[in-house]
Design a protein around this motif. Structure first.
Motif, PDB file in Angstrom:
ATOM      1  N   HIS A 102      62.425  37.786  23.517  1.00  0.00           N
ATOM      2  CA  HIS A 102      61.493  38.895  23.305  1.00  0.00           C
ATOM      3  C   HIS A 102      62.080  39.859  22.272  1.00  0.00           C
ATOM      4  O   HIS A 102      63.288  39.992  22.156  1.00  0.00           O
ATOM      5  CB  HIS A 102      61.242  39.661  24.613  1.00  0.00           C
ATOM      6  CG  HIS A 102      60.377  38.882  25.562  1.00  0.00           C
ATOM      7  ND1 HIS A 102      59.562  39.487  26.468  1.00  0.00           N
ATOM      8  CD2 HIS A 102      60.214  37.563  25.734  1.00  0.00           C
ATOM      9  CE1 HIS A 102      58.932  38.564  27.174  1.00  0.00           C
ATOM     10  NE2 HIS A 102      59.321  37.392  26.746  1.00  0.00           N
ATOM     11  N   ASN A 103      61.210  40.528  21.566  1.00  0.00           N
ATOM     12  CA  ASN A 103      61.685  41.496  20.591  1.00  0.00           C
ATOM     13  C   ASN A 103      61.716  42.886  21.224  1.00  0.00           C
ATOM     14  O   ASN A 103      60.681  43.498  21.435  1.00  0.00           O
ATOM     15  CB  ASN A 103      60.766  41.460  19.363  1.00  0.00           C
ATOM     16  CG  ASN A 103      61.210  42.445  18.308  1.00  0.00           C
ATOM     17  OD1 ASN A 103      62.352  42.917  18.339  1.00  0.00           O
ATOM     18  ND2 ASN A 103      60.330  42.767  17.399  1.00  0.00           N
ATOM     19  N   PHE A 104      62.918  43.367  21.522  1.00  0.00           N
ATOM     20  CA  PHE A 104      63.053  44.686  22.146  1.00  0.00           C
ATOM     21  C   PHE A 104      63.067  45.796  21.094  1.00  0.00           C
ATOM     22  O   PHE A 104      63.152  46.969  21.417  1.00  0.00           O
ATOM     23  CB  PHE A 104      64.337  44.742  22.984  1.00  0.00           C
ATOM     24  CG  PHE A 104      64.242  43.940  24.252  1.00  0.00           C
ATOM     25  CD1 PHE A 104      63.858  44.540  25.437  1.00  0.00           C
ATOM     26  CD2 PHE A 104      64.490  42.575  24.256  1.00  0.00           C
ATOM     27  CE1 PHE A 104      63.748  43.806  26.604  1.00  0.00           C
ATOM     28  CE2 PHE A 104      64.384  41.828  25.407  1.00  0.00           C
ATOM     29  CZ  PHE A 104      64.005  42.441  26.594  1.00  0.00           C
ATOM     30  N   GLY A 105      62.994  45.414  19.840  1.00  0.00           N
ATOM     31  CA  GLY A 105      63.074  46.365  18.737  1.00  0.00           C
ATOM     32  C   GLY A 105      63.978  45.749  17.691  1.00  0.00           C
ATOM     33  O   GLY A 105      65.026  45.197  18.026  1.00  0.00           O
ATOM     34  N   HIS A 106      63.551  45.806  16.410  1.00  0.00           N
ATOM     35  CA  HIS A 106      64.319  45.074  15.416  1.00  0.00           C
ATOM     36  C   HIS A 106      65.167  45.978  14.528  1.00  0.00           C
ATOM     37  O   HIS A 106      66.264  45.605  14.143  1.00  0.00           O
ATOM     38  CB  HIS A 106      63.374  44.214  14.558  1.00  0.00           C
ATOM     39  CG  HIS A 106      64.106  43.134  13.852  1.00  0.00           C
ATOM     40  ND1 HIS A 106      64.537  42.000  14.499  1.00  0.00           N
ATOM     41  CD2 HIS A 106      64.530  43.037  12.576  1.00  0.00           C
ATOM     42  CE1 HIS A 106      65.190  41.239  13.647  1.00  0.00           C
ATOM     43  NE2 HIS A 106      65.204  41.830  12.476  1.00  0.00           N
ATOM     44  N   GLY A 107      64.666  47.176  14.236  1.00  0.00           N
ATOM     45  CA  GLY A 107      65.420  48.114  13.417  1.00  0.00           C
ATOM     46  C   GLY A 107      65.504  47.706  11.964  1.00  0.00           C
ATOM     47  O   GLY A 107      64.924  46.710  11.538  1.00  0.00           O
ATOM     48  N   LYS A 108      66.257  48.515  11.208  1.00  0.00           N
ATOM     49  CA  LYS A 108      66.425  48.232   9.777  1.00  0.00           C
ATOM     50  C   LYS A 108      67.793  47.641   9.482  1.00  0.00           C
ATOM     51  O   LYS A 108      67.993  46.969   8.486  1.00  0.00           O
ATOM     52  CB  LYS A 108      66.271  49.531   8.974  1.00  0.00           C
ATOM     53  CG  LYS A 108      64.879  50.141   9.052  1.00  0.00           C
ATOM     54  CD  LYS A 108      64.757  51.297   8.055  1.00  0.00           C
ATOM     55  CE  LYS A 108      63.375  51.896   8.077  1.00  0.00           C
ATOM     56  NZ  LYS A 108      63.224  52.954   9.077  1.00  0.00           N
ATOM     57  N   GLN A 109      68.767  47.943  10.365  1.00  0.00           N
ATOM     58  CA  GLN A 109      70.132  47.465  10.095  1.00  0.00           C
ATOM     59  C   GLN A 109      70.666  46.550  11.212  1.00  0.00           C
ATOM     60  O   GLN A 109      70.654  45.339  11.085  1.00  0.00           O
ATOM     61  CB  GLN A 109      71.092  48.642   9.942  1.00  0.00           C
ATOM     62  CG  GLN A 109      70.723  49.648   8.900  1.00  0.00           C
ATOM     63  CD  GLN A 109      71.735  50.791   8.920  1.00  0.00           C
ATOM     64  OE1 GLN A 109      72.873  50.630   8.493  1.00  0.00           O
ATOM     65  NE2 GLN A 109      71.339  51.931   9.434  1.00  0.00           N
ATOM     66  N   HIS A 110      71.142  47.168  12.305  1.00  0.00           N
ATOM     67  CA  HIS A 110      71.915  46.405  13.290  1.00  0.00           C
ATOM     68  C   HIS A 110      71.225  46.219  14.639  1.00  0.00           C
ATOM     69  O   HIS A 110      71.762  45.546  15.508  1.00  0.00           O
ATOM     70  CB  HIS A 110      73.252  47.128  13.551  1.00  0.00           C
ATOM     71  CG  HIS A 110      74.028  47.446  12.319  1.00  0.00           C
ATOM     72  ND1 HIS A 110      74.588  46.469  11.530  1.00  0.00           N
ATOM     73  CD2 HIS A 110      74.330  48.631  11.724  1.00  0.00           C
ATOM     74  CE1 HIS A 110      75.216  47.044  10.500  1.00  0.00           C
ATOM     75  NE2 HIS A 110      75.059  48.346  10.601  1.00  0.00           N
ATOM     76  N   LEU A 111      70.078  46.835  14.844  1.00  0.00           N
ATOM     77  CA  LEU A 111      69.515  46.925  16.197  1.00  0.00           C
ATOM     78  C   LEU A 111      69.362  45.558  16.884  1.00  0.00           C
ATOM     79  O   LEU A 111      69.733  45.390  18.042  1.00  0.00           O
ATOM     80  CB  LEU A 111      68.162  47.644  16.163  1.00  0.00           C
ATOM     81  CG  LEU A 111      67.547  47.918  17.528  1.00  0.00           C
ATOM     82  CD1 LEU A 111      68.408  48.876  18.342  1.00  0.00           C
ATOM     83  CD2 LEU A 111      66.137  48.495  17.409  1.00  0.00           C
ATOM     84  N   SER A 112      68.820  44.595  16.144  1.00  0.00           N
ATOM     85  CA  SER A 112      68.576  43.284  16.741  1.00  0.00           C
ATOM     86  C   SER A 112      69.878  42.676  17.271  1.00  0.00           C
ATOM     87  O   SER A 112      69.934  42.149  18.384  1.00  0.00           O
ATOM     88  CB  SER A 112      67.943  42.369  15.690  1.00  0.00           C
ATOM     89  OG  SER A 112      67.702  41.113  16.228  1.00  0.00           O
ATOM     90  N   SER A 113      70.951  42.769  16.480  1.00  0.00           N
ATOM     91  CA  SER A 113      72.249  42.206  16.901  1.00  0.00           C
ATOM     92  C   SER A 113      72.849  43.020  18.048  1.00  0.00           C
ATOM     93  O   SER A 113      73.453  42.450  18.965  1.00  0.00           O
ATOM     94  CB  SER A 113      73.244  42.200  15.740  1.00  0.00           C
ATOM     95  OG  SER A 113      72.778  41.378  14.709  1.00  0.00           O
TER      96      SER A 113
END
Ligand SMILES: [Zn+2]
Length: 436
Positions: free
Chosen positions: A352-363
């Motif tokens: 699920h995508n909890f939020g992707h962000g522009k830089q590091h959020l996904s990781s």
């Protein structure tokens, strides 16, 4: 009934306390806002620990009195951030800052004599490594996304991760170490790949665990010259899948050599184990000086069903070691089954995508989810009260359902009370509410 107490360190409160100390020690440039990075990290961890399916649901639920109380009292979050603030703060944090948190947890397991249960052969630990994808989109993307450009002009953005866990053929629990994201690296336009991520991962593991003896177990992609040479340079043993179609030179050698040996055993139930092995064979003609030991194994079930596996290894093969190598090599699947599949299908919502962000959020979210998983694995291994509560519920699915139900409904004084409630299942009678 004699009450079961929790271990001081290897229990939910103990492990959260270790993580609290680690999170508080992360020093990053201060940005706007007055909620601490610790509160944001612990909120993210709590979201995965409580198996919320989305950040939005977590955000809505934390406004309820009982949830807000329990997040403060049990997870020690001082100020609970709203979803957009949490995303912004965690997006700024390089995920590598969280790698040490895994090390902290593993050290606890080491001190608590849990790690030694994973010791497999002559003091070596089996380290299973494999890649997995967890994000793919045609429109949502960040600076770190890898890109696949299609002929029709469409672009698929994706994130993958190289996961790594200590496994053991006799244990269903696994202990994940810090993963290595397969993402665009700083200043590099090209996509990252599993091979490059593996180089970084192995170096990081050796740095974090300079004295640990490892047997690295991987699939057939890893049985190539450069990778084996890196393992040798890092003083790591290996059992790597090797398929005949990828290694014709090696398999021809074994077919024709007089020194190929065979060995057979049979279980009480009639299962036959056939081993063919050869020590010190050149990996291929391009790597003639790189000698490996090769094991071809066939399992024939009492009904006649055959399964065949083959590996290259640096463990000297003999009648005494072929079974050890076979069982070690076959436990590689635990990174897929017990780790990735659990994260994807057993309540953690990995894809699920909890939020992707522009830089590091996904990781960062992927790391926090794995940390929540590691805490759960350690509880499953070490905490008698957790084990008793899980046994009472029968399955993990039912356990997490009840865990969430109590957390969402009641103001809890501590973790012991929550787990004891799952063990005892008290009947709570609600009064008839006067709504007139
Ligand atoms: Zn991305």
């Amino acid at each position: 009934m004699k009450p079961i107490l929790m271990r001081k360190k290897l229990s939910m409160p103990g492990l959260l306390s270790e993580l609290k100390t680690y999170f508080k020690g992360i020093v990053v440039p201060v940005t706007s806002g007055d909620i601490s990075l610790f509160d944001c990290l612990m909120s993210g961890l709590a979201m995965f620990s409580l198996k919320y399916p989305s950040l939005l649901q977590f955000d809505k639920s934390k406004r309820e009195t009982a949830v807000a109380h329990n997040l403060k009292n049990l997870y020690k979050i001082e100020t609970i951030p709203c979803d957009s603030y949490l995303r912004e703060r965690l997006d700024e944090l390089p995920a590598s800052e969280l790698q040490g948190a895994f090390l902290t947890m593993i050290r606890q397991a080491q001190r608590g004599k849990v790690l030694e249960r994973f010791s497999y052969y002559e003091g070596h630990y089996l380290l299973s490594i494999d890649g997995t994808g967890y994000f793919s989109s045609h429109d949502i993307h960040c600076e770190q996304c890898c890109e696949k450009h299609h002929r029709n002009g469409d672009i698929t953005y994706y994130h993958q991760m190289l996961g790594v866990a200590l496994v053991h053929p006799e244990h269903s629990h696994v202990l994940p170490l810090a993963p290595e994201p397969i993402i665009k690296q700083d200043g590099i336009k090209k996509n990252d790949c599993e091979r490059n991520a593996a180089k970084r991962l192995l170096k990081n593991i050796r740095k974090a665990h300079p004295h640990m003896k490892f047997i690295v177990i991987e699939d057939g992609l890893a049985s190539n010259g450069p990778h084996i040479r890196q393992l040798q340079a890092l003083n790591m043993s290996y059992i790597l899948g090797a398929k005949p179609k990828d290694h014709t030179y090696l398999f021809d050698w074994i077919e024709t050599s007089q020194q190929t040996q065979t060995y057979q055993t049979q279980d009480k139930d009639g299962t036959i184990h056939n081993y063919r092995y050869h020590n010190q064979v050149p990996l291929n003609d391009a790597n003639f000086d790189l000698e490996v030991n090769c094991l071809i194994y066939e399992e024939i079930s009492p009904s006649g069903r055959k399964k065949t596996f083959s590996w290259v290894t640096d463990i000297l093969l003999s009648e005494q070691t072929v079974t050890i190598v076979m069982k070690g090599g076959r436990s590689r699947w635990r990174i897929e089954n017990e780790t990735f599949n659990t994260l994807k299908n057993q309540g953690y919502h990995f894809e699920h995508n909890f939020g992707h962000g522009k830089q590091h959020l996904s990781s960062v979210f992927a790391h926090l989810m794995l940390l929540a998983f590691l805490v759960d694995q350690l509880q499953g291994l070490c905490c008698k009260l957790f084990q008793q509560a899980k046994t009472k519920m029968g399955s993990y699915a039912r356990f997490w359902e009840r865990f969430r139900a109590y957390f969402l409904t009641f103001k809890l004084p501590d973790w012991v009370t929550l787990y004891q409630a799952i063990c005892l299942l008290p009947v709570v009678e609600l009064p008839v509410f006067d709504t007139s």
